[in-house]
Write an enzyme that holds these catalytic residues in place. Structure first.
Site, mmCIF file in Angstrom:
data_model
loop_
_atom_site.group_PDB
_atom_site.id
_atom_site.type_symbol
_atom_site.label_atom_id
_atom_site.label_comp_id
_atom_site.label_asym_id
_atom_site.label_seq_id
_atom_site.Cartn_x
_atom_site.Cartn_y
_atom_site.Cartn_z
ATOM 1 C CE LYS A 1 -1.977 -1.093 3.901
ATOM 2 N NZ LYS A 1 -1.234 -2.330 4.199
ATOM 3 N NE ARG B 1 -4.269 -1.291 10.159
ATOM 4 C CZ ARG B 1 -3.163 -0.750 9.621
ATOM 5 N NH1 ARG B 1 -3.168 0.461 9.146
ATOM 6 N NH2 ARG B 1 -2.065 -1.458 9.579
ATOM 7 N NE ARG C 1 7.449 -2.529 6.218
ATOM 8 C CZ ARG C 1 6.115 -2.544 6.301
ATOM 9 N NH1 ARG C 1 5.385 -1.964 5.370
ATOM 10 N NH2 ARG C 1 5.512 -3.141 7.315
ATOM 11 N NE ARG D 1 6.349 -0.477 10.385
ATOM 12 C CZ ARG D 1 5.135 -0.547 9.819
ATOM 13 N NH1 ARG D 1 4.947 -0.027 8.614
ATOM 14 N NH2 ARG D 1 4.131 -1.121 10.440
ATOM 15 N NE ARG E 1 2.162 -5.037 11.609
ATOM 16 C CZ ARG E 1 3.346 -4.927 11.001
ATOM 17 N NH1 ARG E 1 4.420 -5.498 11.503
ATOM 18 N NH2 ARG E 1 3.446 -4.237 9.901
HETATM 19 P P1 ADP Z 1 2.330 -1.809 3.269
HETATM 20 O O1 ADP Z 1 2.365 -0.306 3.171
HETATM 21 O O2 ADP Z 1 1.109 -2.408 2.618
HETATM 22 O O3 ADP Z 1 2.523 -2.331 4.672
HETATM 23 P P2 ADP Z 1 4.853 -1.627 1.811
HETATM 24 O O4 ADP Z 1 4.468 -0.749 0.675
HETATM 25 O O5 ADP Z 1 5.670 -1.016 2.902
HETATM 26 O O6 ADP Z 1 3.560 -2.380 2.429
HETATM 27 O O7 ADP Z 1 5.638 -2.895 1.211
HETATM 28 C C1 ADP Z 1 6.246 -3.867 2.054
HETATM 29 C C2 ADP Z 1 7.618 -4.253 1.500
HETATM 30 O O8 ADP Z 1 7.444 -5.028 0.310
HETATM 31 C C3 ADP Z 1 8.487 -3.061 1.115
HETATM 32 O O9 ADP Z 1 9.829 -3.339 1.506
HETATM 33 C C4 ADP Z 1 8.362 -2.974 -0.416
HETATM 34 O O10 ADP Z 1 9.543 -2.485 -1.010
HETATM 35 C C5 ADP Z 1 8.095 -4.428 -0.817
HETATM 36 N N1 ADP Z 1 7.161 -4.588 -1.928
HETATM 37 C C6 ADP Z 1 6.000 -3.903 -2.134
HETATM 38 N N2 ADP Z 1 5.370 -4.349 -3.241
HETATM 39 C C7 ADP Z 1 6.131 -5.347 -3.745
HETATM 40 C C8 ADP Z 1 6.017 -6.222 -4.886
HETATM 41 N N3 ADP Z 1 4.978 -6.139 -5.745
HETATM 42 N N4 ADP Z 1 6.994 -7.120 -5.095
HETATM 43 C C9 ADP Z 1 8.036 -7.212 -4.257
HETATM 44 N N5 ADP Z 1 8.218 -6.434 -3.164
HETATM 45 C C10 ADP Z 1 7.276 -5.517 -2.898
HETATM 46 P P1 AMP Z 2 0.975 0.419 9.342
HETATM 47 O O1 AMP Z 2 2.088 1.420 9.203
HETATM 48 O O2 AMP Z 2 -0.209 0.744 8.484
HETATM 49 O O3 AMP Z 2 1.461 -1.004 9.175
HETATM 50 O O4 AMP Z 2 0.452 0.552 10.842
HETATM 51 C C1 AMP Z 2 1.312 0.299 11.952
HETATM 52 C C2 AMP Z 2 0.491 0.199 13.239
HETATM 53 O O5 AMP Z 2 -0.163 1.469 13.496
HETATM 54 C C3 AMP Z 2 -0.661 -0.812 13.227
HETATM 55 O O6 AMP Z 2 -0.239 -2.133 13.543
HETATM 56 C C4 AMP Z 2 -1.599 -0.225 14.272
HETATM 57 O O7 AMP Z 2 -1.149 -0.484 15.590
HETATM 58 C C5 AMP Z 2 -1.462 1.289 14.028
HETATM 59 N N1 AMP Z 2 -2.452 1.782 13.035
HETATM 60 C C6 AMP Z 2 -2.193 2.317 11.806
HETATM 61 N N2 AMP Z 2 -3.325 2.662 11.185
HETATM 62 C C7 AMP Z 2 -4.335 2.337 12.024
HETATM 63 C C8 AMP Z 2 -5.752 2.418 11.944
HETATM 64 N N3 AMP Z 2 -6.379 2.920 10.866
HETATM 65 N N4 AMP Z 2 -6.483 1.983 13.001
HETATM 66 C C9 AMP Z 2 -5.888 1.495 14.099
HETATM 67 N N5 AMP Z 2 -4.563 1.368 14.244
HETATM 68 C C10 AMP Z 2 -3.783 1.787 13.215
#
Ligand code: ADP
Ligand code: AMP
Length: 215
Positions: free
Chosen positions: A13, A88, A126, A159, A170
């Site tokens: 995302k 969410r 990541r 992270r 999660r």
């Molecule tokens: P989210 O925001 O949904 O938690 P991220 O955008 O941070 O996910 O992506 C998670 C990890 O996967 C990042 O390190 C990113 O570079 C990698 N990634 C995202 N999309 C792809 C894909 N289509 N193929 C391979 N790696 C990906």
């Molecule tokens: P994310 O960066 O989206 O993976 O979110 C990291 C953490 O932030 C999650 O595991 C939750 O603890 C909190 N968080 C982020 N967005 C929300 C949301 N919309 N509602 C509740 N908790 C959230």
């Protein structure tokens, strides 16, 4: 355009939100980023959110809905915005809907569907830039120099919630509390799904842009 990117942790995302918000000229609003910044600054919201985030649980709806409603009131959101990681829960979606009138409601919800084993690989690999927030992956999207951001040369970090135990939590939270949003937005005819498990970042990006061209 008002967009929502929905999907499990690690689905991509944030990666695609950065690209799409740039190309559409709308702000990218990531509730995870907002909370991490609040936590780093030790604001009252950050301190309240800390324990939930560390355990991989959701921060209470009342806190997060208020954060988002305050953010989308700002001037830069007049032409639209991209919500990443919000809503969410059904309560969060209803909180947002209540605020938006029918005329200027959400235009599209993109749901990134990804298999769990692929997600584990994406999340554990990541890495983020400690200065500019740029997103990398130790195998899929490597920086030129390991551990260093290509853009600003600052150190990359992992992270604290990107560990396998918290990730499992999660995922279960996503299935129980966030997956019902797929039906919620399907019923409103807003949902567009991308099966993103075995597609490269470029392939998924192309698909996102195709779907948005028809919204
Ligand atoms: P989210 O925001 O949904 O938690 P991220 O955008 O941070 O996910 O992506 C998670 C990890 O996967 C990042 O390190 C990113 O570079 C990698 N990634 C995202 N999309 C792809 C894909 N289509 N193929 C391979 N790696 C990906
Ligand atoms: P994310 O960066 O989206 O993976 O979110 C990291 C953490 O932030 C999650 O595991 C939750 O603890 C909190 N968080 C982020 N967005 C929300 C949301 N919309 N509602 C509740 N908790 C959230």
């Amino acid at each position: 355009m008002k967009l929502i990117f929905l999907g499990p942790p690690g689905a991509g995302k944030g990666t695609h939100a950065v690209k799409v918000s740039k190309s559409l000229g709308i702000p990218h609003i990531s509730t995870g980023d907002i909370l991490r910044e609040a936590l780093a600054k030790e604001t009252p919201v950050g301190l309240k959110a800390k324990a939930y985030m560390e355990k991989g649980e959701l921060v209470p709806d009342s806190i997060i809905i208020q954060i988002v409603l305050d953010r989308i009131k700002q001037n830069d959101c007049k032409a639209g915005y991209l919500l990443d990681g919000f809503p969410r829960t059904i309560a969060q979606a209803e909180g947002l809907d209540k605020k938006l009138t029918k005329l200027n409601g959400i235009d599209s919800v993109i749901y990134f569907s990804v298999d769990e084993e692929v997600l584990i690989n994406r999340i554990t690999g990541r890495r983020l830039c400690s200065n500019c927030g740029a997103n990398y992956h130790i195998r899929n999207l490597k920086p030129v120099k390991a551990g260093i951001c290509d853009k600003c040369k600052s150190a990359l970090y992992q992270r604290t919630d990107d560990n396998e135990e918290t990730i499992r939590k999660r995922f279960s939270v996503f299935k129980e509390q966030s997956l019902p949003l797929v039906e919620y937005y399907k019923k409103k005819n807003l949902l567009k799904e991308i099966e993103a498990s075995y597609k490269s970042i470029d392939e998924v990006n192309k698909k996102v842009l195709e779907l948005l061209a028809y919204s």
